[in-house]
Structure formats: C-alpha cells, structure tokens
Design an enzyme around this catalytic site. Structure first.
Site, mmCIF file in Angstrom:
data_model
loop_
_atom_site.group_PDB
_atom_site.id
_atom_site.type_symbol
_atom_site.label_atom_id
_atom_site.label_comp_id
_atom_site.label_asym_id
_atom_site.label_seq_id
_atom_site.Cartn_x
_atom_site.Cartn_y
_atom_site.Cartn_z
ATOM 1 N N ASP A 8 -7.171 -1.287 -4.860
ATOM 2 C CA ASP A 8 -5.893 -1.093 -4.191
ATOM 3 C C ASP A 8 -5.091 -2.383 -4.247
ATOM 4 O OD1 ASP A 8 -3.799 -0.277 -2.590
ATOM 5 O OD2 ASP A 8 -4.929 -0.367 -0.720
ATOM 6 N N ASP A 27 2.827 -0.190 -6.314
ATOM 7 C CA ASP A 27 1.631 0.041 -5.502
ATOM 8 C C ASP A 27 0.701 1.012 -6.209
ATOM 9 O OD1 ASP A 27 0.004 -0.091 -3.123
ATOM 10 O OD2 ASP A 27 0.781 1.895 -2.602
#
Length: 464
Positions: free
Chosen positions: A142, A343
């Site tokens: 992530d 992201d």
C-alpha cells in the site's frame, strides 16, 4: 454521370460521413478503443506453470497479482460483490481525505454491513521472505501506508485466518525486539503521548484502519528477503492481536514516504526507487513490483508534490483530461491544491466534481449510440456489453511536465456484470476533497517512483 455512378458516389459520401460521425474512420482510430467484453472479464486461467518460481519475475521483479485475480491462491473464496468493492473503496477514500480535511462524512458513504475489510491493506499481493531460515509470506502492499507488519505467533490476543503459516519469531535466529528507547520506536505513529507504547521495555505498536480493523504487537528487527539479497535489521510489526479479514494475506508492506516504510528503510540498498505494474482484470500472467532502478527508457516523469499535513502521500500535478482526442475545458487550477494523490489502494479514480461532470458529459456524448444500463451504486454512466463490442473514447490524464497518461481500455470501465459496464470515475462529494488517481486506472502502466529525485514516471505496456 449515369444513375449507377451517381448512386455509388452518394453511397461513398454517406459512408464517409457515417465513419466520421461515429468515430470509426481511419483518421480517428487513434482516439478510440474497440472494447470486447472478454477484455473486462477475469481470465479463467493463471499462466504461471506449476512448480515454477512464481515469486520472482524477470529483471529481479517480484511477481504481483490481484487478490481476486486468476493467480490468487485465496481471493476467490471471499471475493466481494462489485457494490461491496465500491462501498469499501469509498471508506478508504474518506479515510485518506480525512488526513487533510478532518470532518464527518455522509453516513451512506461509510456503511460497512457485511463488507469484507481491506481498507488500508491494498488490492495486490506479492511474496517476501522473513527470518532466518526464511519463512515465505504472502503480503499486500500500500503506497498510502508506512508501517510494515505481519501476523505472529503466539497470537495471544487473536489472529485472523491467513493462507500461509503464521510467522513464529522463535524459529528465527535473527529476530530481535526493539527497545522503547530506540529512535525507531519514537517514529511509530502511536508513539505520541501513548503510555502503552512499552511492555517490559519492549516497543509496542498499534496500527488501526478506517474500517475499524487493526494490528497490534511488538515492534522488532528481522531479516527481510525481497530478491536473492537480504535486508538485515528490517523494522516491522510482529502482530499478536489482529482484527479484520485482511483478505487472508499474512500482513502489509507500507510503501509510503515516511521513515518506517520499506522504501525508506531500504534506501541504501535501492536508492528510494521502486516501480510496479498492476495487471489488468483479464491478465493471466500478473504484474510486478521492483525495488531499485528499472528499465525506464520509455518512462516520462512528472514532479512529485509534498503536503506537510500528509508527508507520506504521493501527490502529483494533474493539469487536464482528454476524451476521444479532445482536451476538456477544465481549468488546471481545478486540480491545484493540494494536487492529485496517486494511490495503490484506491480502486476508482476520484475527480473534483466539475472535472468529473465535464468527463462524464463528453464520454456520454461519444457513447450516445449505445443504450445506457442502470447505475451501479455511485457509478452513473453504465452500458450493456452483453450483446456487442463497443467503441469507447480513449481517456488521457495530463500531468505537469507534458506527461500524458493514457488509461488502458481495462481501466475505463468497472464491470458490475456482463450487462453493466460503468465509466470508472467518480466525482468528489466535497469541494475541499483532493483528486485520487486509483489503481483501476493505473492498470498495465509502468509506474516508477523516484523519491531521491522527487518524481513519478509512467510508461505504457508495463506488465509485458
């Protein structure tokens, strides 16, 4: 001119007009995709041969797969519905936005009833080695997180079900707890005014996520193996109490910009450079994640922006959008503050509402010859792909430095069902929300993060 020749002439004129009007002539082919339903459906097969080394790809790249893709060993058992994915995605976006603009969100945006939890845990997984001798663990990654952690024995609190055996630090000769007086302990987000940071002089961490899930345990050093070379003294959380489904992966690798992320901890080995290619929905061969320099000859770079309220985030300067070869009438200032967040854990790209309305209007105009399907939750521009191939306009995102990023055909639509393919963009609900460049639109791109030079680059056909 006789009647026959006159008829042929009129037919030729009519054919030319139709080709131009519907965007399928030779002059406009470069502005359109002819999309087949099969290009949006998951491949039924994984192309990785049995018995092969499926952890490492060519050029030292670690093999990267989607949690619900054809090569996932565990994703299909708990695959959420498209509506659940969208609802969970909104929870993540709300959490990201709250880092800069703390405020309550609409209750409808944060319903979590019967939803599998993966906020903050990423949608893609790869395999690491941890300990001596090493234990192979499947973890998600992530770019919006920094702390690295895996589940650890003895699970004195509770542990969720995972695919791999839970890591046992007693079986490793290189495991060492970090003391409370260590500088690394003070770098933990939970260190500020937290009296429970220490237990018997050992540093304790807690990582919580926007959906209520968490991981808690000892902060420790261990030997990490990403490629044939090892990374000694890697600081990570050894979680003995973990709540959340976490998609049955062993834990999380944080690729943010702060000191405890894997990128920062391995700066001497890899120079704060990493890259990835997220595979498309229909891919049977997966993508990759690589630490260190990569073949970036065809990559174009745009400047990386930093926001002091969320230093770990990767913000870029988006300046415009084109649909079908025509740049939309959107002022660059629409995306200016604080920039556009790229992201890996957000699925659907978010845009300022005015930019989304311009995109949606232009897209619908190009698709006006097709029958629209019902909306899929917040996705309000959907079409029926079940009976025919469709010609859809190409979507290009423009970034500072004259960097144009064409969204792959697999990233234009989000598939609810074979009869419901929806434009995979959404508008922000609040004027103060920033844009987010999600992973669905990053599919098949080579994305290179160079933190030393403070830039992010994009190349086409990155997974090949």
């Amino acid at each position: 001119m006789d009647n026959h020749s006159h008829a042929l002439f009129l037919f030729s004129l009519l054919s030319t007009y139709l080709l131009f009007a519907f965007g399928i002539g030779a002059e406009s082919e470069s502005y359109y995709h002819v999309i087949k339903l099969t290009s949006l459906l998951p491949s039924p097969h994984c192309s990785t041969p049995k018995g092969s080394n499926h952890h490492e790809n060519k050029k030292g790249r670690l093999k990267l797969d989607h949690l619900y893709g054809p090569c996932s060993p565990f994703g299909h058992r708990r695959k959420p519905t498209p509506r659940q994915i969208l609802s969970q995605d909104q929870i993540r976006v709300n959490s990201l936005q709250s880092r800069l603009n703390p405020r309550p969100h609409n209750v409808e945006d944060t319903k979590t009833t019967t939803l599998p939890a993966h906020m903050g845990k990423g949608n893609y997984f790869f395999t690491i080695g941890l300990g001596t001798p090493k234990s192979e663990l499947t973890v998600s990654f992530d770019t919006g997180s920094d702390l690295n952690w895996v589940q650890c024995q003895p699970c004195e609190g509770q542990c969720y079900s995972q695919q791999d055996p839970i890591f046992n630090p007693l079986n490793s000769s290189t495991y060492l707890n970090i003391s409370c007086t260590s500088p690394e302990c003070s770098q933990l987000p939970s260190a500020t005014a937290n009296p429970t940071l220490c237990f018997s002089s050992t540093c304790v961490y807690t990582s919580t996520y926007g959906d209520g899930s968490f991981s808690r345990g000892y902060f420790a050093h261990e030997t990490l193996t990403l490629t044939p070379s090892d990374v000694p003294n890697f600081a990570f959380g050894c979680g003995e109490s973990n709540v959340g489904l976490f998609n049955t992966t062993a834990g999380l690798i944080g690729l943010g910009r702060d000191a405890l992320s894997l990128v920062s901890q391995t700066s001497k080995e890899y120079g704060k450079v990493f890259s990835y290619c997220l595979p498309s929905t229909s891919s049977s061969s997966g993508g990759y994640l690589k630490f260190g320099s990569d073949d970036a000859t065809s990559v174009k770079f745009t400047r990386l922006l930093t926001n002091p309220k969320a230093h770990s985030f990767y913000f870029l300067q988006m300046v415009g959008i084109s649909v079908g070869g025509k740049q939309l009438d959107i002022a660059p200032s629409t995306f200016a503050s604080p920039g556009t967040l790229i992201d890996s854990g957000t699925t659907i790209t978010r845009l300022p509402m005015s930019a989304y309305i311009a995109l949606r209007s232009s897209f619908r105009e190009f698709m006006s010859n097709y029958t629209m399907a019902p909306a899929l939750g917040p996705l309000d521009t959907c079409y029926d792909f079940s009976q025919q191939d469709m010609q859809a306009p190409k979507v290009v995102l423009h970034f500072g430095g004259d960097v144009d990023v064409e969204v792959a055909e697999s990233g234009i639509f989000f598939l609810g069902s074979q009869s419901q393919a929806c434009l995979a963009f959404l508008g922000n609900s609040d004027a103060s929300d920033f844009a987010v460049f999600g992973n669905h639109q990053q599919q098949t791109l080579q994305v290179v993060y160079d933190l030393t030079s403070e830039k992010v680059g994009f190349g086409v056909a990155g997974c090949s």
